[in-house]
Design a protein around this motif. Sequence first.
Motif, PDB file in Angstrom:
ATOM      1  N   SER A 281      36.852   2.701  93.841  1.00 48.63           N
ATOM      2  CA  SER A 281      37.734   2.701  93.223  1.00 48.63           C
ATOM      3  C   SER A 281      37.920   0.578  93.406  1.00 48.63           C
ATOM      4  CB  SER A 281      38.575   3.398  93.731  1.00 48.63           C
ATOM      5  OG  SER A 281      39.901   3.233  93.440  1.00 48.63           O
ATOM      6  N   ARG A 282      37.583  -0.144  94.709  1.00 51.19           N
ATOM      7  CA  ARG A 282      37.848  -0.919  94.359  1.00 51.19           C
ATOM      8  C   ARG A 282      37.054  -1.634  93.730  1.00 51.19           C
ATOM      9  NH1 ARG A 282      36.336  -2.276 100.369  1.00 51.19           N
ATOM     10  NH2 ARG A 282      34.020  -3.406  99.061  1.00 51.19           N
ATOM     11  N   TYR A 283      36.421  -1.721  93.573  1.00 50.49           N
ATOM     12  CA  TYR A 283      35.756  -2.095  92.443  1.00 50.49           C
ATOM     13  C   TYR A 283      36.255  -2.181  90.858  1.00 50.49           C
ATOM     14  CZ  TYR A 283      31.238  -3.715  95.317  1.00 50.49           C
ATOM     15  OH  TYR A 283      30.602  -4.092  95.852  1.00 50.49           O
ATOM     16  N   LYS A 284      36.919  -0.823  90.804  1.00 49.26           N
ATOM     17  CA  LYS A 284      37.655  -0.732  89.246  1.00 49.26           C
ATOM     18  C   LYS A 284      38.554  -1.283  88.938  1.00 49.26           C
ATOM     19  CE  LYS A 284      39.187   1.984  85.297  1.00 49.26           C
ATOM     20  NZ  LYS A 284      39.577   3.353  85.802  1.00 49.26           N
ATOM     21  N   GLU A 285      39.525  -1.665  90.698  1.00 54.35           N
ATOM     22  CA  GLU A 285      40.544  -2.690  90.237  1.00 54.35           C
ATOM     23  C   GLU A 285      40.631  -4.048  90.338  1.00 54.35           C
ATOM     24  OE1 GLU A 285      42.552  -1.799  93.893  1.00 54.35           O
ATOM     25  OE2 GLU A 285      43.350  -0.092  93.998  1.00 54.35           O
ATOM     26  N   GLN A 286      39.265  -4.304  90.478  1.00 57.37           N
ATOM     27  CA  GLN A 286      38.983  -5.840  90.292  1.00 57.37           C
ATOM     28  C   GLN A 286      38.268  -5.995  88.827  1.00 57.37           C
ATOM     29  OE1 GLN A 286      35.465  -6.700  92.190  1.00 57.37           O
ATOM     30  NE2 GLN A 286      36.720  -6.643  94.587  1.00 57.37           N
ATOM     31  N   PHE A 287      38.159  -4.872  88.264  1.00 55.72           N
ATOM     32  CA  PHE A 287      37.807  -4.889  86.416  1.00 55.72           C
ATOM     33  C   PHE A 287      38.764  -4.892  85.763  1.00 55.72           C
ATOM     34  CE2 PHE A 287      36.331  -2.382  82.870  1.00 55.72           C
ATOM     35  CZ  PHE A 287      35.808  -3.179  81.854  1.00 55.72           C
ATOM     36  N   THR A 288      39.581  -3.829  86.056  1.00 53.00           N
ATOM     37  CA  THR A 288      41.082  -3.607  85.443  1.00 53.00           C
ATOM     38  C   THR A 288      41.828  -5.141  85.455  1.00 53.00           C
ATOM     39  OG1 THR A 288      41.278  -1.278  86.039  1.00 53.00           O
ATOM     40  CG2 THR A 288      43.477  -2.549  85.203  1.00 53.00           C
ATOM     41  N   GLU A 289      41.511  -6.364  86.115  1.00 53.12           N
ATOM     42  CA  GLU A 289      42.239  -6.995  86.318  1.00 53.12           C
ATOM     43  C   GLU A 289      41.886  -7.801  85.775  1.00 53.12           C
ATOM     44  OE1 GLU A 289      42.665  -8.670  90.232  1.00 53.12           O
ATOM     45  OE2 GLU A 289      44.021  -6.881  91.178  1.00 53.12           O
ATOM     46  N   LEU A 290      40.693  -8.146  85.515  1.00 52.93           N
ATOM     47  CA  LEU A 290      39.436  -8.862  84.445  1.00 52.93           C
ATOM     48  C   LEU A 290      39.957  -8.395  83.284  1.00 52.93           C
ATOM     49  CD1 LEU A 290      36.294  -9.302  86.487  1.00 52.93           C
ATOM     50  CD2 LEU A 290      38.252 -11.182  86.074  1.00 52.93           C
ATOM     51  N   TRP A 291      39.622  -6.763  82.747  1.00 53.48           N
ATOM     52  CA  TRP A 291      40.108  -6.152  81.588  1.00 53.48           C
ATOM     53  C   TRP A 291      41.860  -6.694  80.843  1.00 53.48           C
ATOM     54  CZ3 TRP A 291      36.332  -4.108  78.820  1.00 53.48           C
ATOM     55  CH2 TRP A 291      36.894  -3.978  77.500  1.00 53.48           C
ATOM     56  N   ALA A 292      42.703  -6.543  81.403  1.00 52.81           N
ATOM     57  CA  ALA A 292      43.387  -6.209  81.274  1.00 52.81           C
ATOM     58  C   ALA A 292      44.268  -8.370  80.526  1.00 52.81           C
ATOM     59  CB  ALA A 292      44.439  -6.891  82.468  1.00 52.81           C
ATOM     60  N   SER A 293      43.212  -9.270  80.893  1.00 58.55           N
ATOM     61  CA  SER A 293      43.384 -10.491  81.200  1.00 58.55           C
ATOM     62  C   SER A 293      42.051 -11.161  79.381  1.00 58.55           C
ATOM     63  CB  SER A 293      43.211 -11.671  81.257  1.00 58.55           C
ATOM     64  OG  SER A 293      42.475 -11.585  82.703  1.00 58.55           O
ATOM     65  N   ALA A 294      40.985  -9.844  79.975  1.00 56.88           N
ATOM     66  CA  ALA A 294      39.885  -9.872  78.755  1.00 56.88           C
ATOM     67  C   ALA A 294      40.223 -10.596  77.144  1.00 56.88           C
ATOM     68  CB  ALA A 294      38.910  -9.334  79.164  1.00 56.88           C
ATOM     69  N   LEU A 295      39.333 -11.260  76.393  1.00 55.27           N
ATOM     70  CA  LEU A 295      39.602 -11.074  75.201  1.00 55.27           C
ATOM     71  C   LEU A 295      38.321 -10.706  74.600  1.00 55.27           C
ATOM     72  CD1 LEU A 295      39.498 -15.104  74.902  1.00 55.27           C
ATOM     73  CD2 LEU A 295      41.804 -13.823  74.910  1.00 55.27           C
ATOM     74  N   PRO A 296      38.771  -9.986  73.073  1.00 59.80           N
ATOM     75  CA  PRO A 296      37.976  -9.615  72.037  1.00 59.80           C
ATOM     76  C   PRO A 296      36.838 -10.317  71.681  1.00 59.80           C
ATOM     77  CG  PRO A 296      40.283  -9.304  70.867  1.00 59.80           C
ATOM     78  CD  PRO A 296      39.982 -10.550  72.433  1.00 59.80           C
ATOM     79  N   THR A 297      35.670 -10.423  71.445  1.00 59.50           N
ATOM     80  CA  THR A 297      34.542 -10.552  71.354  1.00 59.50           C
ATOM     81  C   THR A 297      34.500 -11.696  70.007  1.00 59.50           C
ATOM     82  OG1 THR A 297      33.110  -9.467  71.153  1.00 59.50           O
ATOM     83  CG2 THR A 297      32.863  -9.925  72.943  1.00 59.50           C
ATOM     84  N   ARG A 298      34.406 -12.968  69.591  1.00 61.26           N
ATOM     85  CA  ARG A 298      33.665 -13.648  68.475  1.00 61.26           C
ATOM     86  C   ARG A 298      33.234 -13.683  67.476  1.00 61.26           C
ATOM     87  NH1 ARG A 298      38.835 -18.862  69.250  1.00 61.26           N
ATOM     88  NH2 ARG A 298      40.034 -17.256  69.631  1.00 61.26           N
ATOM     89  N   GLU A 299      32.353 -13.956  68.612  1.00 59.00           N
ATOM     90  CA  GLU A 299      30.539 -13.793  68.123  1.00 59.00           C
ATOM     91  C   GLU A 299      29.963 -12.957  67.775  1.00 59.00           C
ATOM     92  OE1 GLU A 299      28.217 -16.458  67.649  1.00 59.00           O
ATOM     93  OE2 GLU A 299      29.754 -18.156  67.317  1.00 59.00           O
ATOM     94  N   ALA A 300      30.267 -11.642  68.616  1.00 60.29           N
ATOM     95  CA  ALA A 300      30.482 -10.531  69.152  1.00 60.29           C
ATOM     96  C   ALA A 300      30.332  -9.799  67.308  1.00 60.29           C
ATOM     97  CB  ALA A 300      29.879  -9.536  70.121  1.00 60.29           C
ATOM     98  N   ARG A 301      31.285 -10.056  67.589  1.00 58.18           N
ATOM     99  CA  ARG A 301      32.101  -9.478  65.808  1.00 58.18           C
ATOM    100  C   ARG A 301      32.125  -9.297  64.388  1.00 58.18           C
ATOM    101  NH1 ARG A 301      38.457 -10.933  67.531  1.00 58.18           N
ATOM    102  NH2 ARG A 301      38.546 -13.489  66.072  1.00 58.18           N
ATOM    103  N   ARG A 302      31.530 -10.484  64.620  1.00 57.69           N
ATOM    104  CA  ARG A 302      30.009 -10.981  63.421  1.00 57.69           C
ATOM    105  C   ARG A 302      29.682 -10.478  63.032  1.00 57.69           C
ATOM    106  NH1 ARG A 302      31.258 -17.538  64.310  1.00 57.69           N
ATOM    107  NH2 ARG A 302      33.387 -16.954  64.556  1.00 57.69           N
ATOM    108  N   ILE A 303      29.499  -9.386  62.383  1.00 55.65           N
ATOM    109  CA  ILE A 303      28.331  -8.675  62.667  1.00 55.65           C
ATOM    110  C   ILE A 303      27.836  -7.805  61.129  1.00 55.65           C
ATOM    111  CG2 ILE A 303      28.531  -6.439  64.060  1.00 55.65           C
ATOM    112  CD1 ILE A 303      25.936  -6.399  65.020  1.00 55.65           C
TER     113      ILE A 303
END
Length: 305
Positions: A281-303
């Motif tokens: 759960s603690r790791y999930k909270e840390q991940f959720t914080e990063l996920w909220a401010s993460a950006l869509p990929t740019r290079e990886a969506r040019r497929i």
Amino acid sequence: MEVKIANWADRAQRESLRNIRQRVFVEEQGVPAEEEWDDKDSKAVHFMAMDGKRPVGCARLFEDGYFGRMAVLAEHRDQHWGSRLIRAMGDYYQREMRGRILKASVQAQAYNFYLRNGFVPEVEFFWDAGIPHLTMTKVLGREASVSHNFEPGEDSQVYKLNNEAAIEGLFQIGCQNRPRAIILGINELQHPMWSSSSSLDSIKRFIRSSPKRRIQILINAEYPGINDHPLIQLAHKMSSRIELKVHSGLKTNGALFEPYGYLLASGSDVKACFNDRSITSRYKEQFTELWASALPTREARRIHL
């Protein structure tokens, strides 16, 4: 439907056995042909699963109780052929060889199948043909032993190993445990586990096991050519079930198997547990914080698929 003893010296039966193994191990799993074929076949007792007159599965058994090369054609899986082969080998080993313990080097991605068939693991992973394996045993003629190794919500042991086969093996077992969701945090996209064909197959099977299965993937950086990476390609092919974002603040490399388990990898070191809600759960909270401010990929969506 039956399992019969096959004669390796008989050309027709030998070709039937070779055809099954060629299709499953060499063509499907990518095992090098020179590693699949050895001089042990002439010393083994061979078993062939028959759907009417059609050979659909096989295995080989040795006098010391070890069996292997067990394979079932893709179109005949999930029809209990593997369990029938194991029962036939166990009956033969007890009756004809007077043995009591069956042993197998098991692909980690097949761990739960052997567990359901009464096998108990030795907690040591190793490579065989580039695929993570572990040894599992079954005592014949008595009630099946119960193993809680790697079981979500039961196995609280913290595994700390220095073994790349263990990293991939534990990850594949975690996928089999059918967690509610899988979260991947990847700051080493070039780590071998993220391009392993057997690990990618484990991800696919997890997703296909239920329409509710979802995976979130967070990477810490993009680079030119990232679209060629097998995991990124899989994320795009299954974009309705796999979310992909990027955040430069990500420092970990591992997986969460909600709600019980986690796996952290660095180089050849791995730390994993399958029953620790609080840390997961603690790791999930840390991940959720990063996920909220993460950006869509740019290079990886040019497929273009």
